[in-house]
Scaffold this motif. Sequence first.
Motif, PDB file in Angstrom:
ATOM      1  N   MET A   1      56.678  63.288  10.873  1.00  0.00           N
ATOM      2  CA  MET A   1      55.820  62.532  11.772  1.00  0.00           C
ATOM      3  C   MET A   1      55.007  61.537  10.945  1.00  0.00           C
ATOM      4  N   SER A   2      54.916  60.312  11.419  1.00  0.00           N
ATOM      5  CA  SER A   2      54.164  59.288  10.698  1.00  0.00           C
ATOM      6  C   SER A   2      52.665  59.479  10.917  1.00  0.00           C
ATOM      7  N   GLU A   3      51.910  58.972   9.969  1.00  0.00           N
ATOM      8  CA  GLU A   3      50.460  59.066  10.011  1.00  0.00           C
ATOM      9  C   GLU A   3      49.897  57.673   9.790  1.00  0.00           C
ATOM     10  N   ARG A   4      48.847  57.314  10.534  1.00  0.00           N
ATOM     11  CA  ARG A   4      48.186  56.019  10.379  1.00  0.00           C
ATOM     12  C   ARG A   4      46.693  56.267  10.236  1.00  0.00           C
ATOM     13  N   THR A   5      46.067  55.484   9.356  1.00  0.00           N
ATOM     14  CA  THR A   5      44.622  55.566   9.187  1.00  0.00           C
ATOM     15  C   THR A   5      44.008  54.202   9.454  1.00  0.00           C
ATOM     16  N   ALA A   6      42.993  54.190  10.290  1.00  0.00           N
ATOM     17  CA  ALA A   6      42.219  52.982  10.584  1.00  0.00           C
ATOM     18  C   ALA A   6      40.820  53.196  10.031  1.00  0.00           C
ATOM     19  N   CYS A   8      36.668  51.228   9.375  1.00  0.00           N
ATOM     20  CA  CYS A   8      35.717  50.150   9.651  1.00  0.00           C
ATOM     21  C   CYS A   8      35.694  49.161   8.485  1.00  0.00           C
ATOM     22  N   SER A   9      34.916  48.110   8.624  1.00  0.00           N
ATOM     23  CA  SER A   9      34.847  47.066   7.593  1.00  0.00           C
ATOM     24  C   SER A   9      34.343  47.590   6.255  1.00  0.00           C
ATOM     25  N   CYS A  10      33.372  48.491   6.279  1.00  0.00           N
ATOM     26  CA  CYS A  10      32.810  48.989   5.018  1.00  0.00           C
ATOM     27  C   CYS A  10      33.529  50.233   4.502  1.00  0.00           C
ATOM     28  N   GLY A  11      34.393  50.844   5.317  1.00  0.00           N
ATOM     29  CA  GLY A  11      35.171  52.004   4.896  1.00  0.00           C
ATOM     30  C   GLY A  11      34.480  53.341   5.104  1.00  0.00           C
ATOM     31  N   GLN A  12      33.267  53.352   5.607  1.00  0.00           N
ATOM     32  CA  GLN A  12      32.513  54.587   5.795  1.00  0.00           C
ATOM     33  C   GLN A  12      33.100  55.446   6.908  1.00  0.00           C
ATOM     34  N   LEU A  13      33.609  54.837   7.991  1.00  0.00           N
ATOM     35  CA  LEU A  13      34.146  55.562   9.141  1.00  0.00           C
ATOM     36  C   LEU A  13      35.657  55.355   9.197  1.00  0.00           C
ATOM     37  N   ARG A  14      36.395  56.468   9.299  1.00  0.00           N
ATOM     38  CA  ARG A  14      37.855  56.424   9.336  1.00  0.00           C
ATOM     39  C   ARG A  14      38.375  57.342  10.421  1.00  0.00           C
ATOM     40  N   ILE A  15      39.548  56.996  10.942  1.00  0.00           N
ATOM     41  CA  ILE A  15      40.248  57.883  11.870  1.00  0.00           C
ATOM     42  C   ILE A  15      41.719  57.901  11.461  1.00  0.00           C
ATOM     43  N   THR A  16      42.284  59.093  11.391  1.00  0.00           N
ATOM     44  CA  THR A  16      43.699  59.267  11.074  1.00  0.00           C
ATOM     45  C   THR A  16      44.378  59.855  12.297  1.00  0.00           C
ATOM     46  N   VAL A  17      45.440  59.183  12.742  1.00  0.00           N
ATOM     47  CA  VAL A  17      46.205  59.601  13.923  1.00  0.00           C
ATOM     48  C   VAL A  17      47.629  59.932  13.494  1.00  0.00           C
ATOM     49  N   TYR A  50      43.736  64.229  16.029  1.00  0.00           N
ATOM     50  CA  TYR A  50      43.322  63.147  15.143  1.00  0.00           C
ATOM     51  C   TYR A  50      42.150  63.641  14.308  1.00  0.00           C
ATOM     52  N   GLU A  51      41.900  62.978  13.196  1.00  0.00           N
ATOM     53  CA  GLU A  51      40.836  63.399  12.291  1.00  0.00           C
ATOM     54  C   GLU A  51      39.904  62.226  12.033  1.00  0.00           C
ATOM     55  N   VAL A  52      38.608  62.480  12.169  1.00  0.00           N
ATOM     56  CA  VAL A  52      37.587  61.466  11.923  1.00  0.00           C
ATOM     57  C   VAL A  52      36.827  61.843  10.658  1.00  0.00           C
ATOM     58  N   GLN A  53      36.612  60.859   9.802  1.00  0.00           N
ATOM     59  CA  GLN A  53      35.813  61.050   8.589  1.00  0.00           C
ATOM     60  C   GLN A  53      34.683  60.035   8.604  1.00  0.00           C
ATOM     61  N   THR A  99      41.740  47.550  13.414  1.00  0.00           N
ATOM     62  CA  THR A  99      41.188  48.409  12.370  1.00  0.00           C
ATOM     63  C   THR A  99      42.274  49.081  11.527  1.00  0.00           C
ATOM     64  N   PHE A 100      43.525  48.982  11.970  1.00  0.00           N
ATOM     65  CA  PHE A 100      44.632  49.466  11.138  1.00  0.00           C
ATOM     66  C   PHE A 100      44.999  48.428  10.080  1.00  0.00           C
TER      67      PHE A 100
END
Length: 136
Positions: A1-6, A8-17, A50-53, A99-100
């Motif tokens: 299964m493929s994974e994608r991470t998006a 924000c502009s500064c990199g502080q907030l991420r989501i992996t689907v 999904y995972e949020v960091q 954001t991707f």
Amino acid sequence: MSERTAHCSCGQLRITVQGEPRVVGLCHCLACQRRTGSVFAALAAFAGPYEVQGQASEFVRQGDQGARFRFRFCPACGTNLFHTEEGVDSGSVSVAVGTFADPDFPPPRFSIYDSRRHGWVQLPAGCQAFAKDPAP
């Protein structure tokens, strides 16, 4: 299964689907125009999990048909990264396509609130347009 991470502009907030998007679409409603600062929102819906960091600020808005959407923003740079719809398929998430930062991301298949689309915006071939949101 493929994974994608998006992220924000500064990199502080991420989501992996996981996997491919269930649907990719455009929204031309006035609320999305104001929220994004652009003339439309480009969104990709994914099934969970999904995972949020990172830390997110939230804003809840009620749609024209009564649905409540919880938008997540980076509190540092202000990027609107993703949102969920309250009470509906709690495992799914919609992520802002930009954001991707992937120019090969699948194109949109539908356009909603097309009645509010700016006249100079052209839809991609095969993109189905709806004057309003077709959801019940």
